[in-house]
Structure formats: structure tokens, C-alpha cells
Design an enzyme around this catalytic site. Structure first.
Site, PDB file in Angstrom:
ATOM      1  NE  ARG A  54      -2.610   0.925   3.349  1.00  0.00           N
ATOM      2  CZ  ARG A  54      -2.759   0.154   4.443  1.00  0.00           C
ATOM      3  NH1 ARG A  54      -3.523  -0.919   4.392  1.00  0.00           N
ATOM      4  NH2 ARG A  54      -2.155   0.457   5.571  1.00  0.00           N
ATOM      5  CE1 TYR A 107     -12.120  17.491 -14.233  1.00  0.00           C
ATOM      6  CE2 TYR A 107     -11.750  16.638 -12.029  1.00  0.00           C
ATOM      7  CZ  TYR A 107     -12.029  16.430 -13.364  1.00  0.00           C
ATOM      8  OH  TYR A 107     -12.231  15.151 -13.810  1.00  0.00           O
ATOM      9  CG  ASP A 179      -5.997  20.524 -11.039  1.00  0.00           C
ATOM     10  OD1 ASP A 179      -5.130  20.224 -11.883  1.00  0.00           O
ATOM     11  OD2 ASP A 179      -7.122  19.979 -10.988  1.00  0.00           O
ATOM     12  CE  LYS A 204      -7.875  14.302 -17.475  1.00  0.00           C
ATOM     13  NZ  LYS A 204      -8.276  15.358 -16.575  1.00  0.00           N
TER      14      LYS A 204
HETATM   15  C1  LIG Z   1      -9.155  15.268 -15.426  1.00  0.00           C
HETATM   16  C2  LIG Z   1      -8.820  16.274 -14.426  1.00  0.00           C
HETATM   17  C3  LIG Z   1      -8.728  15.944 -13.084  1.00  0.00           C
HETATM   18  C4  LIG Z   1      -9.086  14.582 -12.546  1.00  0.00           C
HETATM   19  O1  LIG Z   1      -8.262  13.565 -12.986  1.00  0.00           O
HETATM   20  P1  LIG Z   1      -8.788  12.053 -12.990  1.00  0.00           P
HETATM   21  O2  LIG Z   1      -7.550  11.277 -13.167  1.00  0.00           O
HETATM   22  O3  LIG Z   1      -9.755  11.972 -14.132  1.00  0.00           O
HETATM   23  O4  LIG Z   1      -9.452  11.810 -11.678  1.00  0.00           O
HETATM   24  C5  LIG Z   1      -8.343  16.926 -12.204  1.00  0.00           C
HETATM   25  N1  LIG Z   1      -8.083  18.173 -12.608  1.00  0.00           N
HETATM   26  C6  LIG Z   1      -8.175  18.530 -13.891  1.00  0.00           C
HETATM   27  C7  LIG Z   1      -7.868  19.935 -14.269  1.00  0.00           C
HETATM   28  C8  LIG Z   1      -8.561  17.605 -14.845  1.00  0.00           C
HETATM   29  O5  LIG Z   1      -8.693  17.981 -16.116  1.00  0.00           O
END
Ligand SMILES: *Cc1c(COP(=O)(O)O)cnc(C)c1O
Length: 390
Positions: A54, A107, A179, A204
């Protein structure tokens, strides 16, 4: 070392793995010990030693180290999704009775977490105008523990002045969470801009191939233990297989992003010149209100932007989107392929209004040839025109 050189060499140790170029996939739950003394003196959580599955395996550590070093952070922890990275980071710094400031352009699932979980647990959440900059000082309270930023904003791409916000937050003893999925560790040096905790949806660009769900939280030294302990307490663990894919993708983030940015700029400029387009919202464009901040704070741009069309009937908008052959219609971005969605950003905000004056598309430009992408959008505009006159 220049960043492309670093990217090629971080997070690997062939000498340790029989000369293998990449750190292999290590899967385990249990680690067994030769004797009781060894078990009882096993390393604490957060040390880069396999303690129990973990807490990660060498595969996890390789990815975490690579991302942290590229970004200039202290340490990083991988979690099962970008959203898990956001929620763990938030929970590490706000508790019942604390005040949290969140950018209004955040987001949408981040906002949902604040609304449904943090508020239910007694956290006072307040949304702020993403363009507020140093004006955030007026919103700071004695119990403000964290300011959450996202630059540029999800869907609407307002560029935040993170250094100005960080200066205010730090003067009041608050932590700056950001973020930074759009900027990535390749194009945004979060810690040099005043961010304390940099949060990535590695789903992403870091993974880059639309086949992995992964999040990474990178922190400075002061914020490391709170984040690591929160991830531990919630039991989040990223799969070693996904971490392997994440690091495999990360090796090529430079070539992918440079290529995708060049294509996105060409496509964005082509769109800007179209009569059907009211406005392209992309900080990398000189015409964008966030351009100066982007130029100051970023080393490049993601290939994700918004395009506001002149008002058209819903069926004409649908005809445009449906006529596209290279663009997948779908969520997410940062992969190798182009994507399109229609965004309804006003529904996701409370502190500010979003009224761009026409339907808004979000485009992600992939690794296709930009000429083909432009030809595809041209096909979309033809379909839009014929549907509009029908
Ligand atoms: C897609 C996204 C997330 C979340 O990511 P996941 O891996 O889909 O949970 C967070 N912040 C932004 C800006 C995003 O585009």
C-alpha cells in the site's frame, strides 16, 4: 542538466535492476522478513523502501521521484486518480472549522468534493474570482488554512496570478494548493511560483496515452508529511502497473507536449480567423487576456483550449461536432488523440458568472498532423453552415 536531459534520466537506476533501462513492474502486498528483529525495525511510511504494497513498490517510487525532480518539488506520492490527488491534498490541510478558498473556475469534481464532503464535515468553503490575484487578501480570514488554485481554469481557461496569490496566502500562514494538470511538471515550475502542493491528474499528459487513471501530489518539504499521512490514512494506493505506464508515458512528455502545443497554436490561430468564431480562449495566444501571466510563469502550453462560437442553433452546433472525424467526442485530454466537448461552464460557478456570448467548445489537439486537424474542423464548419440554413 537541461530539462529534456533530466526527463530522460530521472527515476531510474539500471545498476540496481541487472542493467534494465526501466525500473520493472514490482507487484506485492506483503514483504516478508528473515527474522523478527528485521520485521520490528522495518522502515517507516514515506521512506523509499518497500514496507507493504500500500505504500508503494520500487515502480511507484520511480514515478514519484521522476515527477518530483522534474517539477522541483521535495517528494511526490502517486494515487489512483487525479481526483484522489485533489481530495487527499485538500484533506491534508483543512479540518472542521477551517476556511478554504477555492477558485471559481475549478475542475467541477473538485467543487463537488468541497460541496458534498468538506462542507458536510464543517469546512467553510468559499469560491473566489480566479482573476482576483493579490485581491485575495480581502477574502483571507484568521481561519483560512488553504487557497486552492487552478491555472488556467477548467473549461474557461482564465489564467490565475499564482505568485501574487501565494504571496498573500503565505503572509497569512495559508498553504497554496494548485491543480497543475494543464501546466504539467514539464511546462510549469510550480514551486518556483509559490505553490506548496502541486496536484496532477497524471491520467492526462503525464501518462499521455488515454489508458491509465493516475494522480500525483508533489509537495515542498514542509507539506510532505501531512500529504503522505493523509494518503496513508485514506488507504489510497496507485497500482504498480499504472505507475509503470505513467512513467513510460512521462519519458516522452517533452516531445509530445512541444508537438501538441505547436499544433494547438496553429489550430487556435486558424480558428480565431474564422467568421463563425467569436473568440478563442487560450493563454498561449497573444490575444488572450491571460497571455502576459502565462508568458511570465509557464514554459509552454497544453494543447487544450476553448473556442467560443457565434450564436448558432443547437442543431447547427451538433452538426459541427458530429461532422468531425478526427476528434473523439469525450471527456479527458492529454492523450495522443484529438477530442472535443461542448462546455456548459456557467452551471459550475457561484462567485462569478460565465457568459461568453455563444456556444463553447473545448478542444484537445492530439498528435495528428495539424493540417488534417484543420481540414477536419473546416468540414465541421461546412456542416454547421448547411445545418444553420436548413
Ligand atoms: C481530469 C482532471 C482531473 C481529474 O483527474 P482524474 O484522473 O480523471 O481523476 C483533475 N483536474 C483537472 C484539471 C482535470 O482535467
Amino acid at each position: 542538466m537541461k530539462k529534456d536531459t533530466l526527463l530522460t534520466h530521472v527515476g531510474r537506476d539500471p545498476g540496481r535492476y541487472d542493467g534494465m533501462v526501466n525500473t520493472p513492474v514490482f507487484r506485492t502486498s506483503t514483504v516478508i522478513h528473515p527474522n523478527l528483529a528485521s520485521y520490528e525495525t522495518r522502515p517507516a511510511e514515506g521512506e523509499k523502501v518497500v514496507r507493504y504494497g500500500r505504500y508503494g513498490t520500487p515502480t511507484t517510487f520511480a514515478l514519484e521521484e521522476a515527477v518530483a525532480q522534474m517539477e522541483g518539488g521535495y517528494r511526490a506520492v502517486a494515487v489512483p486518480s487525479g481526483l484522489a490527488a485533489i481530495t487527499a491534498a485538500l484533506c491534508a490541510f483543512v479540518k472542521t472549522g477551517d476556511h478554504l478558498l477555492v477558485a471559481d473556475s475549478v475542475y467541477a469534481p473538485t467543487r463537488n468534493f468541497c460541496e458534498r464532503q468538506l462542507k458536510a464535515n464543517g469546512v467553510e468553503v468559499e469560491y473566489y474570482d480566479p482573476l482576483i490575484g493579490a485581491g485575495v487578501a480581502a477574502l483571507m480570514k484568521p481561519n483560512t488554512k488553504a487557497v486552492f488554485c487552478e491555472a488556467p481554469g477548467s473549461l474557461t481557461f482564465e489564467m490565475q496570478d499564482i505568485p501574487a496569490i501565494a504571496q498573500v496566502a503565505h503572509a497569512r500562514g495559508a498553504v497554496v494548493l494548485a491543480d497543475t494538470t494543464w501546466g504539467t511538471p514539464y511546462f510549469f515550475r510550480a514551486f518556483e511560483r509559490g505553490v506548496d502542493v502541486s496536484i496532477h491528474a497524471a491520467t492526462k499528459y503525464i501518462s499521455g496515452h488515454s489508458d491509465v487513471m493516475l494522480g500525483i501530489v508533489v509537495t515542498n518539504e514542509r507539506c510532505w508529511m501531512p500529504v503522505r499521512k493523509t494518503v496513508t490514512d485514506y488507504g489510497y494506493v496507485a497500482s504498480p502497473d499504472d505507475c509503470y505506464l505513467g512513467l513510460r508515458g512521462f519519458r516522452t512528455i517533452g516531445v509530445r507536449m512541444n508537438h501538441q502545443m505547436a499544433s494547438a497554436l496553429r489550430v487556435a490561430r486558424w480558428l480565431e480567423a474564422r467568421g463563425e468564431v467569436k473568440r478563442v480562449i487560450y493563454p498561449a495566444l497573444e490575444s488572450d487576456p491571460g497571455h502576459a501571466i502565462w508568458k511570465r510563469d509557464f514554459e509552454g502550453a497544453a494543447s487544450l483550449f476553448a473556442c467560443v462560437l457565434e450564436p448558432v442553433a443547437d442543431r447547427a452546433l451538433a452538426a459541427f461536432v458530429d461532422a468531425l472525424e478526427l476528434f473523439g467526442i469525450g471527456s479527458s485530454w492529454g492523450g495522443f488523440e484529438s477530442l472535443v466537448t461542448v462546455v456548459h461552464a456557467d452551471a459550475c460557478r457561484t462567485a462569478t458568472r460565465w457568459n461568453p456570448g455563444g456556444p463553447t467548445l473545448r478542444l484537445h489537439i492530439g498528435l495528428e498532423d495539424a493540417d488534417d486537424v484543420i481540414a477536419d474542423l473546416d468540414r465541421g464548419f461546412e456542416a454547421l453552415a448547411s445545418a444553420a440554413t436548413r
